[in-house]
Design an enzyme around this catalytic site. Structure first.
Site, PDB file in Angstrom:
ATOM      1  CE  LYS A 119       0.489 -33.215   2.537  1.00 15.60           C
ATOM      2  NZ  LYS A 119       1.696 -32.390   1.828  1.00 15.60           N
ATOM      3  CE  LYS A 207      -4.183 -28.103   2.057  1.00 16.59           C
ATOM      4  NZ  LYS A 207      -2.657 -27.900   2.161  1.00 16.59           N
ATOM      5  CE  LYS A 210       0.086 -28.217  -5.784  1.00 16.89           C
ATOM      6  NZ  LYS A 210       0.855 -28.346  -4.904  1.00 16.89           N
TER       7      LYS A 210
HETATM    8  P1  TYM Z   1       2.138 -26.569  -2.155  1.00 15.72           P
HETATM    9  O1  TYM Z   1       2.298 -26.550  -3.675  1.00 15.72           O
HETATM   10  O2  TYM Z   1       1.343 -27.644  -1.447  1.00 15.72           O
HETATM   11  O3  TYM Z   1       1.435 -25.174  -1.891  1.00 15.72           O
HETATM   12  C1  TYM Z   1       1.644 -24.117  -2.608  1.00 15.72           C
HETATM   13  C2  TYM Z   1       1.294 -22.850  -1.906  1.00 15.72           C
HETATM   14  O4  TYM Z   1      -0.262 -22.770  -2.139  1.00 15.72           O
HETATM   15  C3  TYM Z   1      -0.775 -22.594  -0.818  1.00 15.72           C
HETATM   16  N1  TYM Z   1      -2.040 -23.283  -0.753  1.00 15.72           N
HETATM   17  C4  TYM Z   1      -3.067 -22.659  -0.422  1.00 15.72           C
HETATM   18  N2  TYM Z   1      -3.436 -21.368  -0.222  1.00 15.72           N
HETATM   19  C5  TYM Z   1      -4.783 -21.298   0.173  1.00 15.72           C
HETATM   20  N3  TYM Z   1      -5.773 -21.893  -0.003  1.00 15.72           N
HETATM   21  C6  TYM Z   1      -5.502 -23.485  -0.077  1.00 15.72           C
HETATM   22  N4  TYM Z   1      -6.315 -24.153  -0.131  1.00 15.72           N
HETATM   23  C7  TYM Z   1      -4.203 -23.786  -0.439  1.00 15.72           C
HETATM   24  N5  TYM Z   1      -3.783 -24.981  -0.857  1.00 15.72           N
HETATM   25  C8  TYM Z   1      -2.417 -24.692  -1.019  1.00 15.72           C
HETATM   26  C9  TYM Z   1       0.322 -23.187   0.115  1.00 15.72           C
HETATM   27  O5  TYM Z   1       0.144 -22.612   1.454  1.00 15.72           O
HETATM   28  C10 TYM Z   1       1.637 -22.779  -0.409  1.00 15.72           C
HETATM   29  O6  TYM Z   1       1.916 -21.443  -0.224  1.00 15.72           O
HETATM   30  N6  TYM Z   1       5.431 -26.573   1.279  1.00 15.72           N
HETATM   31  C11 TYM Z   1       5.217 -25.413   0.062  1.00 15.72           C
HETATM   32  C12 TYM Z   1       6.306 -25.664  -0.912  1.00 15.72           C
HETATM   33  C13 TYM Z   1       7.472 -24.884  -0.521  1.00 15.72           C
HETATM   34  C14 TYM Z   1       7.766 -23.685   0.078  1.00 15.72           C
HETATM   35  C15 TYM Z   1       9.136 -23.740   0.346  1.00 15.72           C
HETATM   36  C16 TYM Z   1       6.892 -22.317   0.146  1.00 15.72           C
HETATM   37  C17 TYM Z   1       8.539 -25.855  -0.335  1.00 15.72           C
HETATM   38  N7  TYM Z   1       9.586 -24.913   0.079  1.00 15.72           N
HETATM   39  C18 TYM Z   1       9.778 -22.410   0.830  1.00 15.72           C
HETATM   40  C19 TYM Z   1       7.639 -21.456   0.688  1.00 15.72           C
HETATM   41  C20 TYM Z   1       8.898 -21.243   0.987  1.00 15.72           C
HETATM   42  C21 TYM Z   1       3.645 -25.941  -0.168  1.00 15.72           C
HETATM   43  O7  TYM Z   1       2.781 -25.943   0.646  1.00 15.72           O
HETATM   44  O8  TYM Z   1       3.585 -26.131  -1.483  1.00 15.72           O
END
Ligand code: TYM
Length: 341
Positions: A119, A207, A210
């Site tokens: 990023k 991947k 969003k």
């Molecule tokens: P975020 O919003 O970026 O992603 C949310 C969840 O979606 C999963 N994800 C995917 N899984 C499979 N294939 C993909 N292409 C894909 N894109 C996203 C991410 O792995 C995530 O599980 N850092 C976290 C949010 C967070 C969190 C936490 C999660 C903040 N604190 C504590 C668990 C525990 C995240 O990536 O959000």
């Protein structure tokens, strides 16, 4: 004895994708369905993580509330007595614990995170919050003593860092935190093999994300189901003419197999064997496209049944209850590091 905690969150920086749905939202819904009663489930909304990269700040408040509607439409039962839903920024202990954890995390540990490197490489000015992102994640998880954290494969490194921090602080201060289970145990728990990573349909070596502009490769949960179907039918594959799971040589085909497995809730290797010997990519694309279309149609119909007002009401009630749990843990940590008696 407290129930073991399952905890996860989805940011509201941009509209959630099929990757978020299959990688994190649906696994949580399925865990709730299979383990109700045995576990405490925390599905929280990491709004502070949502501002680590520039976003539509005017929209953010509503988008965060909307993510609860998304959980509900995906099938999460919000009236389950063992499920908590809350916004991260409404529980100040998350931010307060982050600062304390920061004092026990090394700069090098954060700087070597792949997600930070990727990023930050795309930005000319890199915010400190992007570097500190995993520390806030650690606070999210350790405040509630979570053992299981269903996330997509892209979060594996962050989760491993959270374990390291918990172990380090427990070694120094005694049993402060429950150490989350290892990645292998997480995967065994939710039956996801090596972890789910849904790829871009156009550029399957990347991947599905969003935060990257890739409309033909990305399915948003708000996409018209017919258009989503068309995107899957137009997915990039290869010219090998046989259906195998190999992310190096056949990332597009492997991605379609994973999409089918995740939607059908089957182990990936089972789906791979079902397609063994089949050579028609059109058949594979059709199967995946039909499943995606049906999933989105059902999801979008359910989304209409749960209003933003209901979502806000539910969040406010839960936040009241959760605040005390988080503060008790924060107090314990504050005492251990000598800033409280
Ligand atoms: P975020 O919003 O970026 O992603 C949310 C969840 O979606 C999963 N994800 C995917 N899984 C499979 N294939 C993909 N292409 C894909 N894109 C996203 C991410 O792995 C995530 O599980 N850092 C976290 C949010 C967070 C969190 C936490 C999660 C903040 N604190 C504590 C668990 C525990 C995240 O990536 O959000």
């Amino acid at each position: 004895m407290h129930k073991p905690v399952i905890l996860t969150g989805v940011r509201s920086n941009a509209e959630p994708t099929l990757g978020n749905y299959l990688g994190a939202i649906l696994p949580l819904v399925r865990l709730q369905a299979t383990h109700a009663g045995e576990y405490q489930i925390n599905a929280f909304l990491p709004d502070l993580h949502s501002i680590t990269t520039p976003t539509d700040y005017k929209q953010l408040y509503q988008s965060t509330i909307n993510n609860l509607r998304i959980y509900a439409a995906a099938g999460l039962k919000l009236d389950d007595p063992n499920t908590n839903v809350y916004r991260q920024s409404y529980i100040p202990a998350h931010s307060e614990l982050t600062w304390i954890l920061d004092c026990f995390i090394y700069y090098g540990e954060l700087a070597r995170m792949t997600q930070f490197k990727e990023k930050s490489a795309k930005q000319t000015s890199v915010s400190v919050s992007l570097l500190n992102y995993p520390a806030l994640m650690a606070a999210d998880i350790l405040l509630y003593d979570a053992s299981y954290v269903p996330v997509g494969e892209d979060q594996r490194q962050h989760l491993e860092l959270v374990r390291d921090i918990a172990i380090r602080m427990n070694n120094q201060f005694g049993e402060l935190f429950v150490v989350p289970e290892s990645w292998e145990n997480q995967m065994k728990f939710n039956g996801n093999g090596a972890g789910v990573r849904i790829r871009s349909l156009k550029h399957p070596s990347q991947k599905m994300s969003k935060s990257i502009a890739d409309p033909a490769g990305t399915i948003l949960l708000s996409d018209d189901p017919k258009e989503a179907k068309a995107k899957v039918l137009a997915a990039t594959t290869d010219s090998l003419g046989s259906i195998n799971l190999n992310y190096e040589t056949q990332p597009g085909v492997s991605n379609l197999l994973q999409i089918i497995a995740s939607i059908q809730n089957k182990p990936l290797n089972e789906v791979v064997s079902e397609w063994k010997g089949e050579s028609s990519y059109a058949k594979l694309k059709n199967a995946a496209a039909d499943l995606v279309e049906a999933t989105l149609s059902e999801f979008q119909a359910k989304l209409l049944q749960f209003s933003s007002e209901d979502a806000l009401d539910t969040l406010s009630k839960h936040e009241e209850a959760v605040r005390g749990i988080a503060e008790a843990k924060l107090n314990k940590v504050q005492s251990s590091v000598g800033i409280r008696p």
